[in-house]
Write a protein that holds these residues in place. Structure first.
Motif, PDB file in Angstrom:
ATOM      1  N   ASP A  24       0.825  -1.210   0.000  1.00 41.20           N
ATOM      2  CA  ASP A  24       0.000   0.000   0.000  1.00 41.20           C
ATOM      3  C   ASP A  24       0.859   1.259   0.000  1.00 41.20           C
ATOM      4  OD1 ASP A  24      -2.356  -1.439  -0.047  1.00 41.20           O
ATOM      5  OD2 ASP A  24      -2.668  -1.334   2.125  1.00 41.20           O
ATOM      6  N   GLU A  25       1.945   1.213   0.734  1.00 42.24           N
ATOM      7  CA  GLU A  25       2.847   2.364   0.803  1.00 42.24           C
ATOM      8  C   GLU A  25       3.524   2.636  -0.540  1.00 42.24           C
ATOM      9  OE1 GLU A  25       7.226   3.078   2.703  1.00 42.24           O
ATOM     10  OE2 GLU A  25       5.763   2.052   3.970  1.00 42.24           O
ATOM     11  N   LEU A  39       2.848   1.203  -3.642  1.00 36.07           N
ATOM     12  CA  LEU A  39       1.980   1.245  -4.821  1.00 36.07           C
ATOM     13  C   LEU A  39       0.698   2.034  -4.564  1.00 36.07           C
ATOM     14  CD1 LEU A  39       2.336  -2.466  -6.015  1.00 36.07           C
ATOM     15  CD2 LEU A  39       3.612  -0.456  -6.794  1.00 36.07           C
ATOM     16  N   GLY A  40       0.725   2.912  -3.581  1.00 36.03           N
ATOM     17  CA  GLY A  40      -0.458   3.672  -3.183  1.00 36.03           C
ATOM     18  C   GLY A  40      -1.061   4.524  -4.277  1.00 36.03           C
ATOM     19  N   ALA A  41      -0.285   4.877  -5.283  1.00 40.29           N
ATOM     20  CA  ALA A  41      -0.804   5.696  -6.376  1.00 40.29           C
ATOM     21  C   ALA A  41      -1.676   4.887  -7.337  1.00 40.29           C
ATOM     22  CB  ALA A  41       0.350   6.338  -7.151  1.00 40.29           C
ATOM     23  N   LEU A  42      -1.664   3.553  -7.222  1.00 38.53           N
ATOM     24  CA  LEU A  42      -2.472   2.687  -8.088  1.00 38.53           C
ATOM     25  C   LEU A  42      -3.713   2.211  -7.349  1.00 38.53           C
ATOM     26  CD1 LEU A  42       0.336   0.385  -9.565  1.00 38.53           C
ATOM     27  CD2 LEU A  42      -0.581   2.494 -10.545  1.00 38.53           C
ATOM     28  N   ASP A  43      -4.841   2.206  -8.043  1.00 37.27           N
ATOM     29  CA  ASP A  43      -6.043   1.640  -7.427  1.00 37.27           C
ATOM     30  C   ASP A  43      -6.004   0.111  -7.586  1.00 37.27           C
ATOM     31  OD1 ASP A  43      -7.051   0.890  -9.992  1.00 37.27           O
ATOM     32  OD2 ASP A  43      -8.236   2.734 -10.167  1.00 37.27           O
ATOM     33  N   GLY A  44      -6.983  -0.568  -7.030  1.00 36.31           N
ATOM     34  CA  GLY A  44      -7.009  -2.026  -7.040  1.00 36.31           C
ATOM     35  C   GLY A  44      -6.975  -2.620  -8.444  1.00 36.31           C
ATOM     36  N   LYS A  45      -7.713  -2.050  -9.354  1.00 37.19           N
ATOM     37  CA  LYS A  45      -7.755  -2.557 -10.731  1.00 37.19           C
ATOM     38  C   LYS A  45      -6.391  -2.377 -11.403  1.00 37.19           C
ATOM     39  CE  LYS A  45     -10.489  -2.158 -14.952  1.00 37.19           C
ATOM     40  NZ  LYS A  45     -11.618  -1.501 -15.594  1.00 37.19           N
ATOM     41  N   ARG A  75      -3.478  -2.207  -9.867  1.00 35.15           N
ATOM     42  CA  ARG A  75      -2.534  -3.143  -9.247  1.00 35.15           C
ATOM     43  C   ARG A  75      -2.698  -4.539  -9.827  1.00 35.15           C
ATOM     44  NH1 ARG A  75      -2.192  -1.911  -2.759  1.00 35.15           N
ATOM     45  NH2 ARG A  75      -2.046   0.341  -2.963  1.00 35.15           N
ATOM     46  N   GLN A  76      -3.946  -4.968  -9.995  1.00 35.24           N
ATOM     47  CA  GLN A  76      -4.193  -6.295 -10.560  1.00 35.24           C
ATOM     48  C   GLN A  76      -3.626  -6.384 -11.968  1.00 35.24           C
ATOM     49  OE1 GLN A  76      -5.366  -8.980  -8.777  1.00 35.24           O
ATOM     50  NE2 GLN A  76      -4.495  -9.986 -10.565  1.00 35.24           N
ATOM     51  N   ALA A  77      -3.801  -5.325 -12.757  1.00 30.91           N
ATOM     52  CA  ALA A  77      -3.240  -5.301 -14.114  1.00 30.91           C
ATOM     53  C   ALA A  77      -1.712  -5.402 -14.053  1.00 30.91           C
ATOM     54  CB  ALA A  77      -3.673  -4.038 -14.847  1.00 30.91           C
ATOM     55  N   LEU A  78      -1.097  -4.700 -13.102  1.00 31.13           N
ATOM     56  CA  LEU A  78       0.357  -4.771 -12.929  1.00 31.13           C
ATOM     57  C   LEU A  78       0.792  -6.194 -12.607  1.00 31.13           C
ATOM     58  CD1 LEU A  78       3.183  -3.479 -12.595  1.00 31.13           C
ATOM     59  CD2 LEU A  78       2.540  -2.982 -10.218  1.00 31.13           C
ATOM     60  N   ALA A 119       4.078 -14.535  -3.643  1.00 33.69           N
ATOM     61  CA  ALA A 119       5.055 -14.252  -2.591  1.00 33.69           C
ATOM     62  C   ALA A 119       6.149 -13.346  -3.105  1.00 33.69           C
ATOM     63  CB  ALA A 119       5.669 -15.561  -2.080  1.00 33.69           C
ATOM     64  N   ALA A 120       6.608 -13.589  -4.317  1.00 32.61           N
ATOM     65  CA  ALA A 120       7.706 -12.799  -4.857  1.00 32.61           C
ATOM     66  C   ALA A 120       7.309 -11.342  -5.044  1.00 32.61           C
ATOM     67  CB  ALA A 120       8.180 -13.390  -6.172  1.00 32.61           C
ATOM     68  N   ARG A 121       6.061 -11.079  -5.369  1.00 29.61           N
ATOM     69  CA  ARG A 121       5.666  -9.692  -5.577  1.00 29.61           C
ATOM     70  C   ARG A 121       5.686  -8.918  -4.277  1.00 29.61           C
ATOM     71  NH1 ARG A 121       0.391  -8.288  -3.994  1.00 29.61           N
ATOM     72  NH2 ARG A 121      -0.956 -10.071  -3.659  1.00 29.61           N
ATOM     73  N   ASP A 122       5.646  -9.636  -3.154  1.00 30.30           N
ATOM     74  CA  ASP A 122       5.634  -8.973  -1.861  1.00 30.30           C
ATOM     75  C   ASP A 122       7.021  -8.773  -1.263  1.00 30.30           C
ATOM     76  OD1 ASP A 122       2.884  -8.699  -1.767  1.00 30.30           O
ATOM     77  OD2 ASP A 122       2.598 -10.648  -0.820  1.00 30.30           O
ATOM     78  N   CYS A 123       8.053  -9.278  -1.906  1.00 31.59           N
ATOM     79  CA  CYS A 123       9.370  -9.133  -1.279  1.00 31.59           C
ATOM     80  C   CYS A 123      10.451  -8.744  -2.238  1.00 31.59           C
ATOM     81  CB  CYS A 123       9.767 -10.406  -0.558  1.00 31.59           C
ATOM     82  SG  CYS A 123       9.822 -11.884  -1.539  1.00 31.59           S
TER      83      CYS A 123
END
Length: 147
Positions: free
Chosen positions: A103-104, A106-112, A114-117, A143-147
């Protein structure tokens, strides 16, 4: 992309450290949770790590009580690695902390967006890494996208 990756990595390490985890621990725990227990040899293949390095990684996680190694009942020469209840709980805490990092950063992206990313990154990974989907790596993209 490099700047975002570094920023995510630095923040992820900052929230994982108090939990006694490193990104490679997180990926291992996630693979064990999502794929179930497996032999050390299978885990080494999934992680694309040398077996000796996997032993060290599992030693770390076993000392923390997050995984358990047992002799395979079918083949006493093999060890089966499984996530413990404590490992599942620690993984859930780590994922919650990493959601805050996401959230910190990628906060500039909305949920849709982020999903596209994430979808585009999965697609890029499957094209750039031969056999990505066939070897079970698709499960660790989350998992990899989170670290």
């Amino acid at each position: 992309m490099d700047h975002l990756a570094r920023r995510i990595r630095v923040r992820a390490e900052a929230v994982l450290t108090p939990l006694g985890l490193r990104p490679r621990h997180l990926i291992t725990l996630t693979m064990l949770r999502d794929g179930g227990g497996c032999s050390q040899q299978t885990l080494a293949g999934r992680l694309e790590m040398d077996g000796t390095n996997v032993v060290g990684l599992l030693n770390d996680l076993e000392k923390l009580g997050l995984v358990e190694r047992r002799r395979s009942p079918e083949d006493r020469r093999r060890h089966v690695v499984e996530l413990t209840d404590a490992g599942d709980e620690r993984l859930a805490k780590a994922e919650l902390a990493l959601a805050g990092v996401e959230d910190e950063v990628l906060g500039a992206l909305d949920g849709k967006q982020r999903q596209a990313l994430y979808d585009l990154l999965r697609q890029a990974a499957s094209g750039a890494i031969p056999g990505w989907s066939e070897t079970g790596h698709g499960a660790c993209v989350e998992a990899a996208r989170d670290c």
